[in-house]
Write a protein that holds these residues in place. Structure first.
Motif, PDB file in Angstrom:
ATOM      1  N   GLY A 237      17.394  39.397  31.977  1.00  0.00           N
ATOM      2  CA  GLY A 237      17.598  38.798  33.292  1.00  0.00           C
ATOM      3  C   GLY A 237      16.311  38.177  33.825  1.00  0.00           C
ATOM      4  N   ILE A 238      15.201  38.913  33.700  1.00  0.00           N
ATOM      5  CA  ILE A 238      13.914  38.391  34.170  1.00  0.00           C
ATOM      6  C   ILE A 238      13.501  37.171  33.353  1.00  0.00           C
ATOM      7  N   LEU A 239      13.638  37.266  32.020  1.00  0.00           N
ATOM      8  CA  LEU A 239      13.217  36.168  31.165  1.00  0.00           C
ATOM      9  C   LEU A 239      14.102  34.932  31.329  1.00  0.00           C
ATOM     10  N   MET A 240      15.394  35.142  31.565  1.00  0.00           N
ATOM     11  CA  MET A 240      16.275  33.994  31.805  1.00  0.00           C
ATOM     12  C   MET A 240      15.884  33.279  33.087  1.00  0.00           C
ATOM     13  N   GLY A 241      15.488  34.047  34.107  1.00  0.00           N
ATOM     14  CA  GLY A 241      15.015  33.431  35.345  1.00  0.00           C
ATOM     15  C   GLY A 241      13.764  32.614  35.115  1.00  0.00           C
ATOM     16  N   LEU A 242      12.810  33.164  34.348  1.00  0.00           N
ATOM     17  CA  LEU A 242      11.579  32.436  34.043  1.00  0.00           C
ATOM     18  C   LEU A 242      11.877  31.192  33.202  1.00  0.00           C
ATOM     19  N   ALA A 243      12.789  31.324  32.245  1.00  0.00           N
ATOM     20  CA  ALA A 243      13.140  30.180  31.399  1.00  0.00           C
ATOM     21  C   ALA A 243      13.781  29.073  32.216  1.00  0.00           C
ATOM     22  N   SER A 244      14.622  29.466  33.169  1.00  0.00           N
ATOM     23  CA  SER A 244      15.284  28.469  34.012  1.00  0.00           C
ATOM     24  C   SER A 244      14.278  27.743  34.894  1.00  0.00           C
ATOM     25  N   LEU A 245      13.328  28.485  35.425  1.00  0.00           N
ATOM     26  CA  LEU A 245      12.332  27.876  36.321  1.00  0.00           C
ATOM     27  C   LEU A 245      11.380  26.960  35.559  1.00  0.00           C
ATOM     28  N   SER A 246      11.024  27.361  34.343  1.00  0.00           N
ATOM     29  CA  SER A 246      10.036  26.597  33.575  1.00  0.00           C
ATOM     30  C   SER A 246      10.650  25.498  32.723  1.00  0.00           C
ATOM     31  N   GLY A 247      11.944  25.614  32.419  1.00  0.00           N
ATOM     32  CA  GLY A 247      12.591  24.653  31.540  1.00  0.00           C
ATOM     33  C   GLY A 247      12.199  24.806  30.086  1.00  0.00           C
ATOM     34  N   ILE A 248      11.490  25.885  29.771  1.00  0.00           N
ATOM     35  CA  ILE A 248      10.984  26.058  28.409  1.00  0.00           C
ATOM     36  C   ILE A 248      12.105  26.290  27.415  1.00  0.00           C
ATOM     37  N   SER A 249      13.195  26.912  27.864  1.00  0.00           N
ATOM     38  CA  SER A 249      14.279  27.212  26.940  1.00  0.00           C
ATOM     39  C   SER A 249      14.887  25.936  26.379  1.00  0.00           C
ATOM     40  N   GLU A 250      15.167  24.964  27.275  1.00  0.00           N
ATOM     41  CA  GLU A 250      15.764  23.715  26.818  1.00  0.00           C
ATOM     42  C   GLU A 250      14.802  22.925  25.934  1.00  0.00           C
ATOM     43  N   THR A 251      13.527  22.939  26.316  1.00  0.00           N
ATOM     44  CA  THR A 251      12.529  22.209  25.529  1.00  0.00           C
ATOM     45  C   THR A 251      12.391  22.793  24.136  1.00  0.00           C
TER      46      THR A 251
END
Length: 330
Positions: A237-251
């Motif tokens: 949950g915490i990491l998904m929030g960080l990924a969403s804010l940073s956009g790193i997951s999509e990149t």
């Protein structure tokens, strides 16, 4: 006159510490898996031999300690009420894990993971609390080693995969079948019975674990079930929030796709310019039509495979047409 079952043995701090170490190791592994899954790091722990060995050792520790706890709690006389209470709690937690992972990803949900195995192995293990040690060790060897000689596609089906002996496991985030893991639980039973007979448990009981690290690990070990159930939803949950804010997951996902696509393309089309254009076109189409869930699913329908094939064929034809027209444009 009704007989009273003897009380269980006092808790051995060393065992709680061992379980605490396993919990810490499990959190480290799951944290690494989450980082990879969400694109924070560019590696897959499930495909890395050191990480696979690390994960298997964690599972083995929990299963081995299941056998240890069974003997310490019920080796003299089975205390049925505490046993069924603990069994119900573990089974309930296992079903909660199944429900949560099914909601997260139905195609790879946990239907027979560590907690399911611990519940079943605890029940099966009762039959071996008084069995001859030679029989227990022989059966443990068979359970652990039989998969080297017998493998069948039948056990690769989800309905039978909890037995083991598959040639290829079905997709699941956590699968701990009877073969070989019940053999590890039997080793825990045999080792603990030997330790009691040899006086080793009495010597282990002298370890009080009074240092700060030992007390911390011991407390984690005593709360291992709660931690097991709650830690992953909190972490992801915490990491998904960080990924969403940073956009790193999509990149990272796009980068991984391009790298994989170009590697695959280079094996059949040595023209680097073609592969670069083809993979870029495919990535653009996937993002435009939001096909990531279908692409990343471990199991796709024939219709979905046809749709992906049509998409890649269209990109291949488009890139070839553009490359053929380039000399005329010059």
């Amino acid at each position: 006159m009704t007989s009273i079952a003897p009380a269980s043995r006092p808790r051995i701090a060393a065992i709680d510490v061992a379980r605490g170490v396993a919990i810490v190791a499990m959190i480290i592994y799951h944290f690494s898996w989450d980082l990879a899954f969400l694109g924070f790091v560019n590696f897959d722990p499930t495909q890395s031999l050191p990480w696979v060995v690390f994960q298997k050792s964690i599972v083995g520790t929990f299963i081995f300690l299941t056998g240890v706890s069974l003997v310490l709690g019920h080796g003299e006389t089975i205390r049925w009420r505490p046993f069924w209470r603990r069994f119900a709690i573990i089974l309930g937690a296992a079903l909660l894990i199944s429900a949560g992972t099914y909601a997260f990803n139905p195609s790879t949900f946990v239907y027979f993971g560590v907690l399911h195995a611990i519940a079943l192995f605890s029940l099966l293990g009762l039959a071996f609390l008084k069995a001859p040690l030679v029989l227990i060790l022989a059966l443990a060897i068979v359970l652990i080693g039989l998969q080297l000689f017998i493998q069948s596609p039948l056990f690769g089906e989800k309905l039978w995969s909890w037995i083991g002996l598959w040639d290829a496991p079905p997709p699941s985030e956590d699968l701990v079948p009877i073969f070989p893991w019940f053999g590890v639980a039997l080793l825990g039973i045999a080792a603990t019975r030997w330790a009691i007979n040899s006086g080793l448990t009495d010597r282990l009981a002298q370890f009080k674990g009074t240092s700060t690290p030992a007390r911390a690990l011991s407390k984690l070990g005593r709360w291992s079930l709660v931690i097991y159930v709650l830690h992953q939803p909190i972490l992801i949950g915490i990491l998904m929030g960080l990924a969403s804010l940073s956009g790193i997951s999509e990149t990272r996902r796009a980068e991984n796709f391009l790298a994989s696509c170009q590697t695959s393309c280079a094996q059949s089309a040595p023209d680097a310019a073609y592969c670069t254009a083809y993979c870029s076109c495919t990535l653009d189409s996937i993002e435009a039509e939001n096909l990531w869930p279908m692409l990343e699913s471990p199991q796709r329908t024939p219709e979905q495979d046809i749709a992906l094939s049509d998409l890649t064929n269209q990109c291949a034809a488009q890139v070839l047409d553009e490359m053929l027209l380039e000399p005329e444009a010059e």
